[in-house]
Scaffold this active site. Sequence first.
Site, PDB file in Angstrom:
ATOM      1  N   ASP A   1      -5.494   8.225  -7.212  1.00  0.00           N
ATOM      2  CA  ASP A   1      -5.781   9.139  -6.270  1.00  0.00           C
ATOM      3  C   ASP A   1      -4.829  10.219  -5.906  1.00  0.00           C
ATOM      4  OD1 ASP A   1      -6.449  10.344  -3.679  1.00  0.00           O
ATOM      5  OD2 ASP A   1      -7.497   8.596  -2.723  1.00  0.00           O
TER       6      ASP A   1
ATOM      7  N   CYS B   1      -3.456  11.793  -3.489  1.00  0.00           N
ATOM      8  CA  CYS B   1      -2.918  11.968  -2.321  1.00  0.00           C
ATOM      9  C   CYS B   1      -1.610  11.208  -2.281  1.00  0.00           C
ATOM     10  CB  CYS B   1      -3.814  11.226  -0.916  1.00  0.00           C
ATOM     11  SG  CYS B   1      -3.900   9.539  -0.902  1.00  0.00           S
ATOM     12  N   TYR B   2      -1.796   9.930  -3.212  1.00  0.00           N
ATOM     13  CA  TYR B   2      -0.786   9.249  -3.632  1.00  0.00           C
ATOM     14  C   TYR B   2       0.332   9.812  -4.377  1.00  0.00           C
ATOM     15  CZ  TYR B   2      -3.486   5.602  -1.475  1.00  0.00           C
ATOM     16  OH  TYR B   2      -4.391   4.955  -0.766  1.00  0.00           O
TER      17      TYR B   2
ATOM     18  N   HIS C   1       0.749  -1.188   0.131  1.00  0.00           N
ATOM     19  CA  HIS C   1      -0.155   0.159   0.105  1.00  0.00           C
ATOM     20  C   HIS C   1       0.725   1.346   0.106  1.00  0.00           C
ATOM     21  CE1 HIS C   1      -2.570   3.141   1.745  1.00  0.00           C
ATOM     22  NE2 HIS C   1      -3.598   2.512   1.485  1.00  0.00           N
TER      23      HIS C   1
ATOM     24  N   ARG D   1      -2.686   1.073  -4.466  1.00  0.00           N
ATOM     25  CA  ARG D   1      -2.464  -0.471  -4.411  1.00  0.00           C
ATOM     26  C   ARG D   1      -2.647  -0.891  -6.089  1.00  0.00           C
ATOM     27  NH1 ARG D   1      -7.065  -2.258  -0.656  1.00  0.00           N
ATOM     28  NH2 ARG D   1      -7.936  -0.489  -1.047  1.00  0.00           N
TER      29      ARG D   1
ATOM     30  N   ASP E   1      -9.057  14.132  -4.457  1.00  0.00           N
ATOM     31  CA  ASP E   1      -8.553  12.775  -4.740  1.00  0.00           C
ATOM     32  C   ASP E   1      -8.835  12.486  -6.329  1.00  0.00           C
ATOM     33  OD1 ASP E   1      -8.953  10.325  -5.957  1.00  0.00           O
ATOM     34  OD2 ASP E   1     -10.244   9.534  -4.131  1.00  0.00           O
TER      35      ASP E   1
ATOM     36  N   ASP F   1     -10.764  18.362   0.011  1.00  0.00           N
ATOM     37  CA  ASP F   1     -10.781  18.144   1.696  1.00  0.00           C
ATOM     38  C   ASP F   1      -9.352  18.525   2.166  1.00  0.00           C
ATOM     39  OD1 ASP F   1      -9.006  15.859   1.834  1.00  0.00           O
ATOM     40  OD2 ASP F   1     -10.714  15.104   0.781  1.00  0.00           O
TER      41      ASP F   1
ATOM     42  N   HIS G   1      -6.425  15.822   1.351  1.00  0.00           N
ATOM     43  CA  HIS G   1      -5.983  15.795   0.053  1.00  0.00           C
ATOM     44  C   HIS G   1      -5.331  17.186  -0.569  1.00  0.00           C
ATOM     45  CE1 HIS G   1      -8.641  12.328  -0.284  1.00  0.00           C
ATOM     46  NE2 HIS G   1      -7.779  11.871  -1.204  1.00  0.00           N
TER      47      HIS G   1
ATOM     48  N   LYS H   1      -6.017  -0.634  -8.608  1.00  0.00           N
ATOM     49  CA  LYS H   1      -6.958   0.304  -7.769  1.00  0.00           C
ATOM     50  C   LYS H   1      -6.895   1.790  -8.602  1.00  0.00           C
ATOM     51  CE  LYS H   1      -8.160  -2.103  -4.279  1.00  0.00           C
ATOM     52  NZ  LYS H   1      -9.582  -2.639  -3.745  1.00  0.00           N
TER      53      LYS H   1
END
Length: 543
Positions: free
Chosen positions: A340, A342-343, A270, A334, A411, A418, A421, A337
């Site tokens: 996003d 944040c990654y 992750h 992941r 995201d 938010d 993020h 998936k």
Amino acid sequence: MYDNTTHISAPDYEDLICIMVDVYSPSPTDGYGTPTSALQTTTENVISSHILPEGTGLLPELQKRIHFEFLLRNLRQGFPERYVSQDASQPWLIYWTLHGFSILGAGLDDLTKKRSIETLLALQHPDGGFSGGPGQAAHLLPTYAAVCAFAIVGRPGQGGGWESIDRKKMYDFFMSLKQPDGSFLVSHHGEVDVRGVYCLLTVATLFNLLTPELLAGVPGFLASCQTYEGGFGNASFPGWAFEADDPESTTDPSNTFDPTAPRPPLGEAHGGYTFCATASWVILQSFMNLYHAPADVSSSVSLPLTPRINTSALLRWCAQMQGLPIELGGFKGRTNKLVDGCYSWWVGGCFVLVETLLGVRAHNEPPTEESAGEEEGHKAWVDVDDALFNRKALQEYLLLAGQHPAGGLRDKPPKSADAYHTLYCAAGLSAAQHRVLPSERRRNAVISAWDAEQARAKDGTGFRTTSDVEREKLDALRKQTFAQVLSWTEEEGTAVYVGGAANRVNATHPLFNLTVTHTDGMMAYFYGQTLPTRVVTSPRASK
């Protein structure tokens, strides 16, 4: 035997590839539709709709003003009602907001700093560490967030907050969470989680709390969390490593530990766990050099062997997490998936850590005797981007799909912005724009100015060594970790700004996600050191 292969020149080959594969081709499927594949297709269609049309001359623009307003609303007016679920994460809300300002280049007024310090100190637990909210239990994750926020708004002296933090109680809190396999509970009666290990190591490093008893076994635990994919899971199963893992047993489990027993990782690889484990591994390099024997060298000294991680597999996993062009080069957390924002930090920010483990150094470093022969060959490549991920693509994802029209980052569309993020998208943008690497020149300058007595006097643990040899070893641990952490420097001339320099954000420290200035200031105080002035190195030609 003869060669009947048709040889294609480079330009023709590139044209052929463009014909065979549309640059915005969707993810391949096996023809059997599932809810997962349908959601992937929908996501790709939404994200690709944000691609700027060709031929218009339009460039992506970072809407800094509306992002400032988004952060300011949260800070001054309070968070919306939906943030009630974050009641146990109040230091995080403060840190995400304050560091978001730092990355985007906004200063903070004295009143905001004062109110932040007072709020954070109210969350300090009487038994050490910080809580997620008033009256709640101390926890490693909000402790990290609170300390990082203090690095931004705090200072030495009356009202500055730093001297009001009880480091001795914090150290005792850390030790009370330590487990026989080298891991830590995130809180009393809580779970083991590699994110907690990272949070603890960050705070211990910033606050001069590193000791051999605190760090014992941590490298082995981290290594056990690496999965077959190359990334890291959240923890590992320690049961087989202990003969006495029965909770009703009277035998001390730590006395039966078998480091050769398997400790399979728990969960899949992750992005968040991988960043935390990799950053922790980098922080622990000095400890492993001093307190472990090399794994491939026999030694008569009674030292544990140095654990190993598969760095090549780690790099491969990180690279595979970057999305396709139709996903605008965003990162997923992941395998299989959705991307996003944040990654962008959790995975995009991990690459430079992996590079460091692979021995990559800044190009503008003076050549060593060993590398002098290679230097001439590298001169022809000084305009090549050496990053191991597509920096431009990641910036395009964040600028085109990551910005919410009403302010803040997200995201992915059509989701709302938010605080979480907003910070980690901004930090990912920073990681894509700047290359911050360890500088041997800076490290040597920090070591030359090192004052061992001052560092010893500022120790916050109360830990006592049993011999002069052990004291010197602990002094070396402080010095080497301090110099290693503060050697990270932005490599001049390698910045890449998609959309132009107006989109520039500040560089952030790859280990802590604080600016280098905030990191320097906090560590200089808690180690009692006077840091040499940072010298801007001669720029390397940028692409």
